[in-house]
Design a protein around this motif. Structure first.
Motif, PDB file in Angstrom:
ATOM      1  N   GLY A 184       0.796  -1.224   0.000  1.00  0.00           N
ATOM      2  CA  GLY A 184       0.000   0.000   0.000  1.00  0.00           C
ATOM      3  C   GLY A 184       0.825   1.268   0.000  1.00  0.00           C
ATOM      4  O   GLY A 184       0.571   2.176   0.804  1.00  0.00           O
ATOM      5  N   LEU A 185       1.781   1.369  -0.907  1.00  0.00           N
ATOM      6  CA  LEU A 185       2.695   2.500  -0.975  1.00  0.00           C
ATOM      7  C   LEU A 185       2.607   3.124  -2.365  1.00  0.00           C
ATOM      8  O   LEU A 185       2.749   2.433  -3.380  1.00  0.00           O
ATOM      9  N   GLU A 186       2.349   4.448  -2.410  1.00  0.00           N
ATOM     10  CA  GLU A 186       2.254   5.143  -3.692  1.00  0.00           C
ATOM     11  C   GLU A 186       2.846   6.545  -3.565  1.00  0.00           C
ATOM     12  O   GLU A 186       3.035   7.064  -2.461  1.00  0.00           O
ATOM     13  N   ARG A 187       3.133   7.138  -4.721  1.00  0.00           N
ATOM     14  CA  ARG A 187       3.661   8.497  -4.770  1.00  0.00           C
ATOM     15  C   ARG A 187       2.707   9.352  -5.603  1.00  0.00           C
ATOM     16  O   ARG A 187       2.889   9.531  -6.806  1.00  0.00           O
ATOM     17  N   PRO A 188       1.650   9.904  -4.958  1.00  0.00           N
ATOM     18  CA  PRO A 188       0.688  10.713  -5.721  1.00  0.00           C
ATOM     19  C   PRO A 188       1.259  12.054  -6.154  1.00  0.00           C
ATOM     20  O   PRO A 188       0.764  12.667  -7.096  1.00  0.00           O
ATOM     21  N   GLY A 189       2.254  12.550  -5.441  1.00  0.00           N
ATOM     22  CA  GLY A 189       2.893  13.817  -5.788  1.00  0.00           C
ATOM     23  C   GLY A 189       4.392  13.676  -5.741  1.00  0.00           C
ATOM     24  O   GLY A 189       4.993  12.855  -6.442  1.00  0.00           O
ATOM     25  N   SER A 190       4.991  14.445  -4.882  1.00  0.00           N
ATOM     26  CA  SER A 190       6.454  14.380  -4.744  1.00  0.00           C
ATOM     27  C   SER A 190       6.893  13.492  -3.587  1.00  0.00           C
ATOM     28  O   SER A 190       8.078  13.185  -3.464  1.00  0.00           O
ATOM     29  N   GLN A 191       5.953  13.075  -2.728  1.00  0.00           N
ATOM     30  CA  GLN A 191       6.284  12.275  -1.547  1.00  0.00           C
ATOM     31  C   GLN A 191       5.583  10.919  -1.601  1.00  0.00           C
ATOM     32  O   GLN A 191       4.466  10.789  -2.107  1.00  0.00           O
ATOM     33  N   TRP A 192       6.288   9.928  -1.049  1.00  0.00           N
ATOM     34  CA  TRP A 192       5.705   8.585  -0.928  1.00  0.00           C
ATOM     35  C   TRP A 192       4.806   8.545   0.307  1.00  0.00           C
ATOM     36  O   TRP A 192       5.191   9.007   1.375  1.00  0.00           O
ATOM     37  N   ARG A 193       3.621   7.985   0.143  1.00  0.00           N
ATOM     38  CA  ARG A 193       2.656   7.888   1.242  1.00  0.00           C
ATOM     39  C   ARG A 193       2.006   6.510   1.215  1.00  0.00           C
ATOM     40  O   ARG A 193       1.890   5.862   0.170  1.00  0.00           O
ATOM     41  N   TRP A 194       1.562   6.079   2.415  1.00  0.00           N
ATOM     42  CA  TRP A 194       0.803   4.837   2.527  1.00  0.00           C
ATOM     43  C   TRP A 194      -0.661   5.099   2.195  1.00  0.00           C
ATOM     44  O   TRP A 194      -1.108   6.241   2.184  1.00  0.00           O
ATOM     45  N   VAL A 195      -1.418   4.030   1.941  1.00  0.00           N
ATOM     46  CA  VAL A 195      -2.825   4.181   1.564  1.00  0.00           C
ATOM     47  C   VAL A 195      -3.686   4.703   2.707  1.00  0.00           C
ATOM     48  O   VAL A 195      -4.807   5.161   2.480  1.00  0.00           O
ATOM     49  N   ASP A 196      -3.200   4.621   3.955  1.00  0.00           N
ATOM     50  CA  ASP A 196      -3.931   5.222   5.068  1.00  0.00           C
ATOM     51  C   ASP A 196      -3.548   6.685   5.267  1.00  0.00           C
ATOM     52  O   ASP A 196      -3.817   7.272   6.313  1.00  0.00           O
ATOM     53  N   ASN A 197      -2.871   7.261   4.252  1.00  0.00           N
ATOM     54  CA  ASN A 197      -2.507   8.679   4.201  1.00  0.00           C
ATOM     55  C   ASN A 197      -1.356   9.041   5.136  1.00  0.00           C
ATOM     56  O   ASN A 197      -1.092  10.221   5.372  1.00  0.00           O
ATOM     57  N   ARG A 198      -0.643   8.049   5.675  1.00  0.00           N
ATOM     58  CA  ARG A 198       0.529   8.335   6.503  1.00  0.00           C
ATOM     59  C   ARG A 198       1.762   8.503   5.624  1.00  0.00           C
ATOM     60  O   ARG A 198       1.901   7.828   4.603  1.00  0.00           O
ATOM     61  N   ALA A 199       2.644   9.388   6.059  1.00  0.00           N
ATOM     62  CA  ALA A 199       3.892   9.585   5.321  1.00  0.00           C
ATOM     63  C   ALA A 199       4.813   8.379   5.525  1.00  0.00           C
ATOM     64  O   ALA A 199       4.747   7.686   6.553  1.00  0.00           O
ATOM     65  N   LEU A 200       5.655   8.118   4.539  1.00  0.00           N
ATOM     66  CA  LEU A 200       6.591   6.991   4.622  1.00  0.00           C
ATOM     67  C   LEU A 200       7.651   7.273   5.670  1.00  0.00           C
ATOM     68  O   LEU A 200       8.306   8.312   5.643  1.00  0.00           O
ATOM     69  N   GLY A 201       7.818   6.339   6.612  1.00  0.00           N
ATOM     70  CA  GLY A 201       8.854   6.448   7.626  1.00  0.00           C
ATOM     71  C   GLY A 201      10.031   5.572   7.269  1.00  0.00           C
ATOM     72  O   GLY A 201      10.793   5.865   6.333  1.00  0.00           O
ATOM     73  N   ASP A 202      10.210   4.475   8.004  1.00  0.00           N
ATOM     74  CA  ASP A 202      11.275   3.520   7.684  1.00  0.00           C
ATOM     75  C   ASP A 202      11.007   2.892   6.322  1.00  0.00           C
ATOM     76  O   ASP A 202       9.874   2.516   6.011  1.00  0.00           O
ATOM     77  N   SER A 203      12.041   2.759   5.528  1.00  0.00           N
ATOM     78  CA  SER A 203      11.895   2.196   4.190  1.00  0.00           C
ATOM     79  C   SER A 203      12.930   1.093   3.980  1.00  0.00           C
ATOM     80  O   SER A 203      13.959   1.051   4.650  1.00  0.00           O
ATOM     81  N   TYR A 204      12.627   0.219   3.009  1.00  0.00           N
ATOM     82  CA  TYR A 204      13.486  -0.938   2.750  1.00  0.00           C
ATOM     83  C   TYR A 204      13.703  -1.065   1.240  1.00  0.00           C
ATOM     84  O   TYR A 204      13.486  -2.124   0.643  1.00  0.00           O
ATOM     85  N   TRP A 205      14.131   0.051   0.597  1.00  0.00           N
ATOM     86  CA  TRP A 205      14.305   0.074  -0.841  1.00  0.00           C
ATOM     87  C   TRP A 205      15.518  -0.759  -1.274  1.00  0.00           C
ATOM     88  O   TRP A 205      16.526  -0.829  -0.586  1.00  0.00           O
TER      89      TRP A 205
END
Length: 463
Positions: free
Chosen positions: A403-424
């Motif tokens: 549930g991770l998308e980038r609707p604009g310039s920032q990655w956000r979860w589908v519950d509208n929370r900003a991305l914190g820890d990432s595992y790219w």
């Protein structure tokens, strides 16, 4: 002249004897048919009593099954452990009457989405879940939904042909519009507004959360409906009609009346026979329901923590005030969420911590994967901790939408929370939607991909 009239009188006497014989035969046939009608009527009454007894048994077993599944008391050391650490007491969860993620209110089930879509896609999503966008038919429903929603939600209200109508084609009655109305042809409910003035107009192409509704039909409702349909059937066709023919009618008319009576009695016999067959089917269905509920009640009682097989073969451990959660799980590994009689995850879902996860076996785009998860009562998975990331990484090989998308310039979860820890992954590709690679290292297995690509997906819902 008198002698010439004598043959005519004899002929009339012969006709009278023939008519009397027809009357006797008609009466005999009528009595036989009437006997069959009484036999079928007796059978109907017998099957009615059997149906009532079986229906009562189904009601008792249904109530006992529902109430019995809500509280599985612990015994022995298990019970003491559960009392010390109430957070692992999942046995008191209510069984879902509407389905996972749905809320029951006034015989209607409501679902508040966790993803945002336009009005048309929201209606299609609700239809896929055997419902529609919510129709607010009373102030109590309006107040209930306002207290549950905390954002903007599509409802089943649309402006068409210069008139606002609900999705069930009923005209708009009582309305709860805001004072300052915006432009648009679709209706929104603002959850943080006052219950009597929180409807808004918006463009149908805008994205918002949505509220689905469907009718709640329980087993008891079906049984009661069937019972009242049978009562109505008996009232319409159950009574015998009496013959009001007078005794002073001619013999020819008596034959016709006896024939009509025989046809009427034969018709009643057919109705009674159809009633008996109908009641026989009802009895068979009720017997199967009794067997199913009895087996479910017996097997369900084996899954109560601290009783039956769950406690067999375990060495007793004395609990002290220093007992902690990890020690309890080590000492009593049989205390698992998935062993509860009321399965809060469902078939195909994997329980972990306080959530349930579903790994699909089909591939789809990111948007269609999100819709599929919504129809299952959840959303695309939100990876909120390293433990969840590790758990999902080791389940299956393949590429899975999360549930991770980038609707604009920032990655956000589908519950509208900003991305914190990432595992790219170190080698990032291009795209606005997030993938998890199941065969990659847990610390670096996220990928970017175009949202229109097809991949498996992981759904998540609350346990």
């Amino acid at each position: 002249m008198e002698l010439e009239d004598m043959p005519l009188e004899k002929k009339r006497d012969g006709d009278g004897e023939g008519t009397s014989k027809l009357v006797v035969e008609a009466k005999a046939e009528g009595k036989q048919t009437e006997g069959n009608a009484r036999l079928y009527l007796t059978g109907c009454l017998f099957f009615t009593l059997i149906s009532l007894v079986l229906m009562l048994a189904v009601i008792v077993l249904s109530v006992k099954s529902q109430t019995g599944s809500k509280d599985c008391p612990g015994t022995g050391d298990d019970g003491r452990c559960w009392n010390i650490f109430p957070k692992i007491q999942a046995q008191k969860l209510d069984c879902h009457q509407c389905g996972d993620g749905w809320l029951l209110f006034e015989n209607t089930c409501f679902y508040l989405s966790t993803v945002r879509l336009n009005w048309s896609m929201s209606q299609k999503n609700c239809t896929a879940g055997k419902g529609d966008l919510a129709v607010i038919s009373s102030q109590s429903v309006q107040t209930f939904l306002t207290g549950k929603a905390k954002s903007f939600f599509w409802i089943g209200l649309k402006h068409d042909a210069n008139q606002w109508r609900w999705v069930d084609n009923s005209a708009l009655g009582v309305r709860y519009w805001e004072d300052n109305l915006s432009n648009g042809d679709c209706g929104l409910l603002r959850g943080d507004g006052p219950p009597l003035k929180n409807w808004m107009r918006a463009s149908c192409n805008s994205k918002a959360y949505f509220i689905c509704e469907k009718q709640h039909t329980s087993l008891l409702t079906i049984l009661w409906t069937t019972f009242f349909m049978y009562i109505k059937f008996c009232r319409i066709y159950g009574g015998d009609k009496k013959d009001d023919a007078k005794e002073n009618l001619s013999s020819q008319l008596s034959v016709e009346l006896e024939g009509e009576r025989g046809k009427q009695t034969e018709g009643n016999a057919r109705l009674y026979r159809a009633g008996c067959l109908f009641l026989t089917l009802i009895c068979l269905v009720l017997v199967l329901a009794v067997i199913f509920l009895s087996v479910k009640l017996q097997t369900g009682s084996k899954d109560c923590p601290g009783s039956g097989e769950a406690g067999a073969g375990r060495t007793s451990t004395s609990l002290t005030a220093t007992c902690n959660f990890d020690q309890c799980q080590t000492d009593f590994p049989d205390i698992q969420h998935q062993k509860l009689h009321c399965n809060q995850c469902g078939d195909g879902w994997l329980p972990f911590e306080k959530s349930c996860y579903f790994l699909s076996t089909m591939r789809s785009t990111w948007l269609m994967s999100m819709i599929e998860c919504t129809t299952r009562g959840g959303r695309l998975a939100v990876i909120s901790s390293q433990s969840v990331q590790t758990f999902l990484s080791g389940k299956r090989i393949g590429l899975f939408w999360i549930g991770l998308e980038r609707p604009g310039s920032q990655w956000r979860w589908v519950d509208n929370r900003a991305l914190g820890d990432s595992y790219w992954d170190d080698n990032l590709s291009e795209g606005d939607c997030g993938l998890l690679r199941g065969d990659g290292p847990p610390q670096k297995n996220w990928m970017r991909a175009p949202c229109a690509h097809s991949a498996y997906f992981i759904c998540e819902k609350q346990a």
